[in-house]
Design an enzyme around this catalytic site. Structure first.
Site, mmCIF file in Angstrom:
data_model
loop_
_atom_site.group_PDB
_atom_site.id
_atom_site.type_symbol
_atom_site.label_atom_id
_atom_site.label_comp_id
_atom_site.label_asym_id
_atom_site.label_seq_id
_atom_site.Cartn_x
_atom_site.Cartn_y
_atom_site.Cartn_z
ATOM 1 N N GLU A 1 -16.576 7.112 2.643
ATOM 2 C CA GLU A 1 -16.372 5.716 2.500
ATOM 3 C C GLU A 1 -16.987 5.004 3.588
ATOM 4 O OE1 GLU A 1 -13.206 2.331 1.556
ATOM 5 O OE2 GLU A 1 -12.426 4.461 2.187
ATOM 6 N N ARG B 1 0.966 -1.196 -0.040
ATOM 7 C CA ARG B 1 -0.074 -0.151 0.035
ATOM 8 C C ARG B 1 0.789 1.235 -0.004
ATOM 9 N NH1 ARG B 1 -4.997 -1.410 -2.190
ATOM 10 N NH2 ARG B 1 -5.772 -3.120 -0.951
ATOM 11 N N GLU C 1 -9.414 -11.599 -6.130
ATOM 12 C CA GLU C 1 -8.082 -11.377 -5.287
ATOM 13 C C GLU C 1 -7.804 -12.673 -4.656
ATOM 14 O OE1 GLU C 1 -8.267 -8.343 -2.414
ATOM 15 O OE2 GLU C 1 -8.230 -6.578 -4.264
ATOM 16 N N LEU D 1 -13.659 -1.680 -4.291
ATOM 17 C CA LEU D 1 -14.460 -0.499 -4.681
ATOM 18 C C LEU D 1 -15.929 -1.097 -4.902
ATOM 19 C CD1 LEU D 1 -12.337 2.054 -6.124
ATOM 20 C CD2 LEU D 1 -12.976 1.928 -4.055
ATOM 21 N N ALA E 1 -10.790 -7.445 -0.885
ATOM 22 C CA ALA E 1 -11.706 -6.044 -0.669
ATOM 23 C C ALA E 1 -11.691 -5.342 -2.096
ATOM 24 C CB ALA E 1 -11.145 -5.109 0.543
ATOM 25 N N GLU F 1 -1.598 -5.925 -7.105
ATOM 26 C CA GLU F 1 -2.125 -7.075 -6.863
ATOM 27 C C GLU F 1 -1.516 -8.099 -7.469
ATOM 28 O OE1 GLU F 1 -6.178 -6.943 -8.651
ATOM 29 O OE2 GLU F 1 -7.014 -5.541 -6.873
ATOM 30 N N GLU G 1 -15.086 -9.545 -5.601
ATOM 31 C CA GLU G 1 -13.669 -9.211 -5.055
ATOM 32 C C GLU G 1 -13.047 -10.461 -4.482
ATOM 33 O OE1 GLU G 1 -12.067 -6.667 -5.466
ATOM 34 O OE2 GLU G 1 -13.710 -5.432 -6.467
ATOM 35 N N PRO H 1 -14.655 8.728 9.054
ATOM 36 C CA PRO H 1 -15.649 9.742 8.702
ATOM 37 C C PRO H 1 -15.487 11.034 8.875
ATOM 38 C CG PRO H 1 -15.941 8.206 10.985
ATOM 39 C CD PRO H 1 -14.799 7.673 10.229
#
Length: 220
Positions: A136, A80, A113, A94, A92, A161, A109, A131
């Site tokens: 999201e 990441r 994945e 979107l 996970a 990935e 997903e 938040p």
């Protein structure tokens, strides 16, 4: 008792709730490849001062905690870039396919994945990722009765990935890793702890996969 907050009927059940405020203006200040940044000006009270907040306008996401017949869960290691770390996560992605059912997106997903399909789905938890700075909303599922996706039907993983590594781990070991500060991905942390709590009664109280998700922006 001194220093003890008063208990009211409303406080006995803790539940987040919509709280509409007067929106004075809304402007997209940055359009990105995946999400945008919006600047909203609003009032907390009708007679209050105007406040302006910038936040990420996000389509939402789904995450999946895959669990095998031995009660082990699958974690994926993925780089990441914003945090500059390899993180152990759960599958996970979107919710970026318009009109797609949430659990269908989760199944997609899981296949893309982890090369897995699941026959049994439940909702583990619904969370807002950050938040104070993003809209999201994430739904985390527990996926069981797993089978492997046939090799000919597997998704070709690219970019970050392509470096994904798999590791099956006992739920107890995963909980210990969370509490020891070795795991940081929010969907993995919440999913692991929620699964450990739900295991007490054999996952009987978990919501069905198609449970309402009123906190997701598309449902409000």
């Amino acid at each position: 008792m001194p220093g003890t907050p008063e208990t009211t009927p409303a406080a006995r059940q803790v539940s987040d709730a919509p709280s509409p405020r007067r929106l004075l203006s809304s402007e997209k200040v940055y359009e990105g490849r995946i999400w945008d940044v919006v600047s909203d000006t609003f009032q907390l009270q009708d007679s209050g001062d105007a406040l302006t907040r910038d936040y990420i306008d996000h389509p939402g996401a789904v995450a999946v905690l895959p669990m095998n017949e031995q009660g082990e869960i699958l974690l994926l290691k993925q780089y990441r870039h914003p945090v500059g770390m390899d993180l152990w996560e759960v599958p996970a992605g979107l919710l970026d396919v318009e009109g797609e059912d949430f659990v269908v997106g989760a199944a997609r997903e899981l296949a893309e994945e982890a090369d897995l399909a699941a026959a049994t789905w439940n909702v583990l938890a619904d969370v807002f990722n950050s938040p104070g700075s993003s809209s999201e909303a994430i739904r985390i599922y527990l996926a069981r009765d797993l089978t492997e996706v046939p090799h000919a039907e597997r998704h070709e993983r690219t970019d970050e990935e392509a470096e994904i590594e798999f590791h099956w781990i006992s739920l107890d070991e995963a909980v210990a890793s969370v509490l020891a500060g070795r795991l940081h991905n929010p969907s993995a942390v919440v999913g692991i702890l929620a699964a450990a709590a739900a295991r007490v009664d054999g996952y009987a109280r978990l919501r069905p996969a198609d449970a309402a998700w009123p906190a997701h922006p598309s449902q409000r």
